[in-house]
Scaffold this active site. Structure first.
Site: not given
Ligand code: BES
Ligand code: MN
Ligand code: ZN
Length: 479
Positions: A255, A329
């Protein structure tokens, strides 16, 4: 904080106290103390919903907090929650430790008493464990409730729920290097009447939990699947699974660094499950509930799982890793299919900080609700409408299922940016078979940010979203 029924006969006049009195806008106030009435007129108190005043009357040696609830016909329990919580914050600043709280007298007294105890606990919560000095506010030590009928048991239940919510917040707020899977296990083992078992990282492979194995491969902290059983009914169990990513760096698909500290909150689903188990056991609820928490860090490293990897999950289905940042997931897939296989639950629910897309769609005050059972969805909407924990039903249909088809595996772990909350739901749907199932995406509601719309009673940091909702939902399933 001690929460009890107010008994005028036992009132200790040597203890300094403050009376919290509700008012509606534009209504005559004849029944109150004449000195207070005069003081209110002098300061121009209106009774509007944000009008809250602290008044000390030395002549009669009394302190008051007058709390405006707005117009009677616009009133809802949410108006009371916000006013009560703002009033308690104001009272806290006075340093008076005993509060005598008078109920609004609109809903049933027991329901209002329950709400008062719950909101007092969640409002006054502080995560001060890591502050070397924590004297910003004084403490309210005693809350005495004045209302009709026997309010004792409602007060106790509301307080249990508030404290259990705070218990969940305490774990969720912990720094990622200390709020570890092992620490979670320790907290789970402290719960009374809850049987705890743990599947350790070493067993993931042999049990076929490829999602948990893959995501935890580069984790330094030992990953775990913690299982908590509270059985106080002979019915088939209700299983609740909470996403417990202790820290989500994104892994190899790392990230951006700005804001990454917030990814310590990626364990809020698992935290909520812990709080629910605590609440149910302390309430002695007549339910059979199994809580599961897949817990691991998501970190990069030479041994980390990679985009392009194909993982085989507990139920045999395979998933292609497009991004290691869609890790939630993958671990939930194993925990869900394991719960279905081992416990044959009558219903299953997962609560997960799953997608940024859900935050984009619904903002910070509404969680995404998906599922395969209209009956359960409606039940959840109904329970939610009585709490502050709002949910909105999102669809999972064939177009979303199409989006996550893979050319090399059964499914892939992202369907692109369109409909990201729903494609995540479509992914999880592969792991629950025909069991009635609900999925709650709490990515937007699990913690507050500066830009989040203000709700006094949730405060800063982890909100504990889901503890009350799932506790009340679980109880409703066994009635
Ligand atoms: N934990 C994150 C989701 C999240 C993002 C929660 C921002 C709260 C605030 C999750 O694991 C994630 O990174 N999801 C990605 C999925 C994508 C790569 C398909 C997302 O939402 O960007
Ligand atoms: Mn994630
Ligand atoms: Zn995550």
């Amino acid at each position: 904080m001690k929460i009890d029924v107010f008994d005028n006969d036992k009132k200790n006049t040597s203890v300094k106290s403050i009376s919290l009195i509700p008012f509606f806008e534009q209504e005559p106030v004849n029944s109150i103390n004449p000195s207070l009435k005069q003081a209110l007129e002098e300061i121009g108190f209106t009774g509007k919903s944000s009008d809250i005043r602290i008044i000390s009357l030395p002549t009669i040696k009394e302190n008051f907090c007058t709390m405006g609830l707005g117009k009677r016909d616009k009133y809802s329990i949410e108006v009371y929650r916000r006013a009560l919580s703002q009033s308690l914050r104001d009272i806290e600043k006075t340093g008076i430790a005993t509060v005598i709280s008078i109920l609004p007298g609109i809903d049933r007294p027991d329901a209002e008493a329950f709400e008062t105890a719950y909101i007092a606990e969640t409002t006054l919560y502080k995560f001060s464990k890591y502050k070397s000095q924590h004297n910003e506010n004084h403490e309210i030590r005693e809350l005495l409730i004045s209302g009709k009928g026997d309010l004792n048991s409602s007060l106790r239940m509301g307080q249990i729920l508030g404290k259990s919510t705070n218990y969940a917040r305490d774990f969720a707020n912990m720094p990622p290097s200390e709020g570890t899977p092992s620490y979670y296990e320790k907290l789970a083992r402290e719960l009374k009447n809850v049987k705890v078992s743990v599947i350790e990282k070493a067993q993931f492979k042999e049990l076929g939990m490829g999602g948990l194995e893959g995501v935890s491969r580069a984790a330094k902290e030992p990953a775990k699947l913690v299982i908590m059983e509270y059985k106080n009914s002979s019915d088939k169990p209700f299983a609740i699974i909470g996403k417990g990513i202790i820290f989500d760096s994104g892994g190899i698909s790392i990230k951006p660094s700005a804001g990454m500290q917030e990814m310590k909150f990626d364990k809020c689903g698992a935290s909520a499950v812990l709080g629910v188990m605590k609440a149910l056991s302390e309430m002695n609820a007549k339910v059979n509930v199994i809580g599961l928490a897949p817990l691991t860090e998501n970190l990069p490293g030479g041994n980390a799982y990679k985009p392009g990897d194909i993982l085989r999950h507990y139920n045999g289905k395979t998933s292609e890793v497009i991004t290691t940042d869609a890790e939630g997931r993958l671990v939930m897939a194993d925990a869900l299919s394991y719960a279905v296989d081992k416990y044959s639950p009558k219903a299953i629910l997962d609560i997960s900080t799953l997608t940024g897309a859900c935050v984009t769609a619904l903002g910070n005050n509404i969680a995404g609700l998906m599922g395969n059972s209209e009956e359960l969805v409606n039940k959840m909407l109904d329970v939610s409408s009585k709490t502050w924990e709002k949910v909105w039903h999102l669809p999972i249909d064939d177009d979303f299922r199409e989006q996550i088809k893979s050319t090399v595996a059964d499914i892939k772990n992202t369907g692109g940016s369109q409909g990201g909350a729903e494609t995540a739901g479509a992914f999880l749907e592969n792991f629950i078979g025909t069991t009635p199932w609900l999925h709650l995406d709490i990515a937007g509601t699990a913690w507050t940010q500066e830009k989040t719309a203000k709700k006094e009673y949730v405060g800063k940091g982890a909100t504990g979203f889901g503890v009350r909702l799932l506790t009340e939902f679980a109880i409703s399933l066994f009635n």
